[in-house]
Design an enzyme around this catalytic site. Structure first.
Site, mmCIF file in Angstrom:
data_model
loop_
_atom_site.group_PDB
_atom_site.id
_atom_site.type_symbol
_atom_site.label_atom_id
_atom_site.label_comp_id
_atom_site.label_asym_id
_atom_site.label_seq_id
_atom_site.Cartn_x
_atom_site.Cartn_y
_atom_site.Cartn_z
ATOM 1 N N SER A 159 -5.679 -8.020 -1.646
ATOM 2 C CA SER A 159 -7.092 -7.761 -1.385
ATOM 3 C C SER A 159 -7.806 -9.091 -1.121
ATOM 4 O O SER A 159 -7.364 -9.843 -0.247
ATOM 5 C CB SER A 159 -7.692 -6.977 -2.559
ATOM 6 O OG SER A 159 -8.962 -6.471 -2.241
ATOM 7 N N ASP A 301 -5.022 3.347 2.216
ATOM 8 C CA ASP A 301 -5.764 2.149 1.799
ATOM 9 C C ASP A 301 -7.191 2.159 2.347
ATOM 10 O O ASP A 301 -7.502 2.855 3.323
ATOM 11 C CB ASP A 301 -5.024 0.910 2.322
ATOM 12 C CG ASP A 301 -5.365 -0.362 1.583
ATOM 13 O OD1 ASP A 301 -6.374 -0.395 0.857
ATOM 14 O OD2 ASP A 301 -4.613 -1.341 1.752
ATOM 15 N N HIS A 328 -5.006 1.272 -1.832
ATOM 16 C CA HIS A 328 -5.282 -0.158 -1.985
ATOM 17 C C HIS A 328 -4.469 -0.757 -3.136
ATOM 18 O O HIS A 328 -4.031 -1.898 -3.050
ATOM 19 C CB HIS A 328 -6.773 -0.374 -2.214
ATOM 20 C CG HIS A 328 -7.226 -1.776 -1.967
ATOM 21 N ND1 HIS A 328 -6.981 -2.440 -0.782
ATOM 22 C CD2 HIS A 328 -7.904 -2.655 -2.750
ATOM 23 C CE1 HIS A 328 -7.493 -3.658 -0.839
ATOM 24 N NE2 HIS A 328 -8.051 -3.816 -2.028
#
Length: 358
Positions: A159, A301, A328
């Site tokens: 991320s 995601d 995610h």
């Protein structure tokens, strides 16, 4: 002549003694045959962090003064040291604790809480530190303090940590052995387009309208705001009801999230970005990163998996790991595929080979 068979006879005592000696010898042999790789992985001889269980507080020098960031070493592998860069910004290393179920005896981990995160120093005024340049320089100071180099140093950024990993690789390529970009697009504008054009239309229209109204009024701390976002997070952040989210994830992303870092840099939620990072885009520069690079994308995601596949082709030595059941936090909701692919690829890097992970 046979041994006497009466109860408590000399023959029986002899047999019991022989059995005991044989079992003792087998046990000793088994202990001596303990795999040397396992022994070496857990060997902490000469490590400065032995007395603290692998934890070190690394001094970080900044124009605003000196601060400390938290790190923890797990294992001992002289050819593969994987520094894990957590997301947020402002979250913690804690959601990486799932790696403990897969990486021991496979490679070495370094957990690391960035400045402002829960286990590291948290300056009262975070504003001077909320820049990509600061965090890239911080990673470099951590690398130096831990004694990592091109022969062993790999970075996995997830991320926001993926942004940080890309930026680090562009500035300090000479120190890297390999790079993993997990669940992060190389363009925030493209990420926002995907959120607006693909993800938001999938949401309940009334809920979306109320979310956007609360964001316009900057009412991010309203319980109603978090309540409205829950279905989005359960669909795209971690595909389980939030009551079933793993405890390390709740600790990292809920209880220990520093919103003084998260909101100014990312924005109030994962439904697109609107903070300091809003214009960040390094897609055209990916071709400059020549070390072996793995990009990990997932079908559900918040990030566009097709875009991440495209990214993997921009890296001169890039590969793509696609997770059809993940979101995610794919290291949880498509866990076996995530770690099978990651570890297969890391072993190929360690062996000086490249090729698509299974």
């Amino acid at each position: 002549m046979g041994l006497p068979s009466g109860p408590g006879s000399h023959g029986e005592r002899t047999m019991r003694l022989l059995t005991f000696v044989l079992l003792a010898m087998l046990s000793a042999a088994a202990f001596a045959a303990d795999p040397p790789t396992l022994k070496s992985y857990h060997d902490s001889s000469g490590q400065a962090d032995v007395w603290s269980g692998g934890v070190r507080m690394i001094p970080i020098h900044t124009p605003q003064g000196d601060f400390r960031v938290w790190t923890k070493r797990v294992g001992n592998n002289p050819t593969l040291k994987l520094l894990l860069l957590h997301g947020g910004p402002g979250a913690t290393h804690e959601y990486f604790e799932a790696f403990d179920s897969f990486l021991p005896a496979q490679g070495i981990e370094y957990y690391y809480d960035q400045l402002g995160s829960y286990y590291s120093d948290q300056p009262e005024d975070m504003a001077p530190f909320l820049s990509i340049d600061h965090y890239v320089n911080e990673v470099e100071q951590v690398r130096q303090a831990l004694g990592l180099n091109r022969d062993d140093f790999c970075v996995l950024g997830h991320s926001w940590g993926g942004i940080l990993a890309i930026e680090y690789a562009l500035k300090y390529p000479q120190h890297l052995k390999c790079l993993v970009v997990s669940n992060m697009m190389s363009s925030i504008p493209a990420y926002n387009r995907y959120a607006h054009d693909v993800l938001m239309p999938q949401m309940d229209p009334a809920a979306l309208k109320e979310i956007l109204a609360l964001e316009a009024a900057k009412q991010y701390d309203e319980p109603r705001y978090e309540e409205l976002l829950l279905p989005f997070y359960e669909a795209h952040a971690l595909r389980r009801p939030i009551a079933e989210w793993p405890e390390p994830v709740v600790r990292s992303l809920v209880r220990h999230l520093n919103k003084k870092v998260y909101v100014p840099m990312q924005g109030p939620s994962e439904m697109g970005a609107s903070g300091i990072l809003v214009d960040w885009d390094r897609t055209k520069d990916l071709k400059k990163i020549t070390v072996p690079t793995l990009v990990i994308g997932a079908q559900h995601d918040t990030m566009d998996p097709k875009y991440m596949q495209m990214m993997s082709r921009q890296f001169p030595n890039g590969e793509y790991l696609y997770l059809p059941n993940g979101s995610h936090m794919a290291m949880y909701d498509d866990q076996q595929a995530y770690f099978d692919g990651l570890l297969t690829w890391l072993h190929k890097v360690e062996a000086g080979q490249t090729g698509k992970p299974r």
